[in-house]
Design an enzyme around this catalytic site. Structure first.
Site, PDB file in Angstrom:
ATOM      1  N   HIS A 240      -7.987  -0.690   6.341  1.00  0.00           N
ATOM      2  CA  HIS A 240      -8.335  -1.959   6.992  1.00  0.00           C
ATOM      3  C   HIS A 240      -8.939  -2.883   5.934  1.00  0.00           C
ATOM      4  O   HIS A 240      -9.783  -2.447   5.143  1.00  0.00           O
ATOM      5  CB  HIS A 240      -9.334  -1.693   8.123  1.00  0.00           C
ATOM      6  CG  HIS A 240      -9.728  -2.938   8.845  1.00  0.00           C
ATOM      7  ND1 HIS A 240      -8.897  -3.541   9.764  1.00  0.00           N
ATOM      8  CD2 HIS A 240     -10.833  -3.723   8.748  1.00  0.00           C
ATOM      9  CE1 HIS A 240      -9.485  -4.639  10.219  1.00  0.00           C
ATOM     10  NE2 HIS A 240     -10.660  -4.770   9.617  1.00  0.00           N
TER      11      HIS A 240
ATOM     12  N   LEU B 148      -2.363   1.626  18.681  1.00  0.00           N
ATOM     13  CA  LEU B 148      -1.774   2.893  19.138  1.00  0.00           C
ATOM     14  C   LEU B 148      -2.501   3.416  20.371  1.00  0.00           C
ATOM     15  O   LEU B 148      -3.716   3.226  20.515  1.00  0.00           O
ATOM     16  CB  LEU B 148      -1.835   3.906  17.997  1.00  0.00           C
ATOM     17  CG  LEU B 148      -0.962   3.495  16.789  1.00  0.00           C
ATOM     18  CD1 LEU B 148      -1.387   4.224  15.529  1.00  0.00           C
ATOM     19  CD2 LEU B 148       0.516   3.730  17.091  1.00  0.00           C
TER      20      LEU B 148
ATOM     21  N   ASN C  68       0.833  -1.211   0.000  1.00  0.00           N
ATOM     22  CA  ASN C  68       0.000   0.000   0.000  1.00  0.00           C
ATOM     23  C   ASN C  68       0.866   1.259   0.000  1.00  0.00           C
ATOM     24  O   ASN C  68       0.542   2.252  -0.657  1.00  0.00           O
ATOM     25  CB  ASN C  68      -0.938   0.004   1.203  1.00  0.00           C
ATOM     26  CG  ASN C  68      -2.188  -0.815   0.932  1.00  0.00           C
ATOM     27  OD1 ASN C  68      -3.016  -0.430   0.120  1.00  0.00           O
ATOM     28  ND2 ASN C  68      -2.313  -1.950   1.598  1.00  0.00           N
TER      29      ASN C  68
HETATM   30  C1  GRF Z   1      -3.223  -4.767   3.968  1.00  0.00           C
HETATM   31  O1  GRF Z   1      -4.166  -5.745   3.629  1.00  0.00           O
HETATM   32  C2  GRF Z   1      -3.817  -3.747   4.913  1.00  0.00           C
HETATM   33  O2  GRF Z   1      -5.159  -3.483   4.673  1.00  0.00           O
HETATM   34  C3  GRF Z   1      -3.670  -4.458   6.235  1.00  0.00           C
HETATM   35  O3  GRF Z   1      -2.425  -5.105   6.170  1.00  0.00           O
HETATM   36  C4  GRF Z   1      -2.098  -5.357   4.806  1.00  0.00           C
HETATM   37  C5  GRF Z   1      -0.787  -4.676   4.553  1.00  0.00           C
HETATM   38  O4  GRF Z   1      -0.287  -4.959   3.277  1.00  0.00           O
HETATM   39  N1  GRF Z   1      -3.840  -3.521   7.340  1.00  0.00           N
HETATM   40  P1  GRF Z   1       0.921  -4.088   2.704  1.00  0.00           P
HETATM   41  O5  GRF Z   1       2.030  -4.122   3.748  1.00  0.00           O
HETATM   42  O6  GRF Z   1       0.429  -2.720   2.407  1.00  0.00           O
HETATM   43  O7  GRF Z   1       1.335  -4.834   1.461  1.00  0.00           O
END
Ligand code: GRF
Length: 203
Positions: free
Chosen positions: A108, A92, A13
């Site tokens: 999320h 947190l 992400n």
């Molecule tokens: C994602 O599915 C996010 O929604 C969740 O953890 C995962 C993280 O993936 N909180 P990345 O590290 O962004 O690849």
């Protein structure tokens, strides 16, 4: 607008946000990527892009408060407008969350308020929902409960496993998160004092 992105793992992400920020018309830049563990895969990628990185290992701190105080001090060195939790796997403290009120957002992997917490894809399959997805929300002291900025949804298909569903949801995370952060950076979305999401142009 300056963003500090917090990660704990591979950081896909964070990568999607960094790629969006590369577009010159984008209203935000990544000031730093900070991880809650030194082995977070995404750190290497960010450093290779020339983004400042740091890692604070939560196990080095005696308490949640001590970790959050050190984390906030590191974040504030970069004077961010927004702090973005992108797969940041730490709960947190209220002190930390309140310090960044209206400037702290999370993604999320479920359509909140369904399935807060961990193992969201397994929870979705066990419940038998037909649609599933992701939620970008402002962070409040209650885990996975903040006001919703954006959501992306996917169908749940016959034969899905948690892994297949996770992959399908991740693809929409990579769309929804940059879109939501862009709205924030453009000032089109804000958190009101009574904890609602105000969208510019809405009555
Ligand atoms: C994602 O599915 C996010 O929604 C969740 O953890 C995962 C993280 O993936 N909180 P990345 O590290 O962004 O690849």
């Amino acid at each position: 607008r300056r963003l500090v992105i917090l990660i704990s793992g591979r950081g896909s992400n964070m990568q999607a946000l960094a790629e969006a920020c590369r577009d010159e018309c984008w209203p935000a830049e990544i000031a730093a990527v900070i991880a809650s563990r030194p082995d977070a895969g995404g750190l290497e990628w960010a450093a290779a892009q020339g983004i400042p990185t740091a890692a604070l290992y939560h196990k080095d701190y005696a308490s949640r408060e001590a970790f959050d105080t050190a984390l906030a001090a590191e974040i504030d060195r970069y004077a961010p407008d927004y702090v973005i939790l992108a797969g940041f796997m730490r709960v947190l403290t209220p002190g930390f969350v309140n310090h960044y009120a209206g400037r702290l957002v999370n993604i999320h992997p479920s359509l909140l308020p369904a399935f807060p917490g961990l193992h969201t894809h397994a929870q979705a399959l066990a419940t038998g929902v037909r649609v599933h997805g992701c939620t970008v929300h402002f962070v409040t002291p209650v885990l996975d409960h903040g006001p919703i900025i954006a959501q992306g949804c996917v169908p749940v298909l016959a034969g899905d496993t948690p892994e297949l569903l996770a992959e399908r949801v991740l693809a929409v995370e990579h769309q929804a998160f940059p879109a939501a952060v862009r709205w924030l950076a453009e000032g089109r979305v804000t958190l009101t004092n009574d904890h609602r999401v105000a969208v510019q142009g809405d009555p």
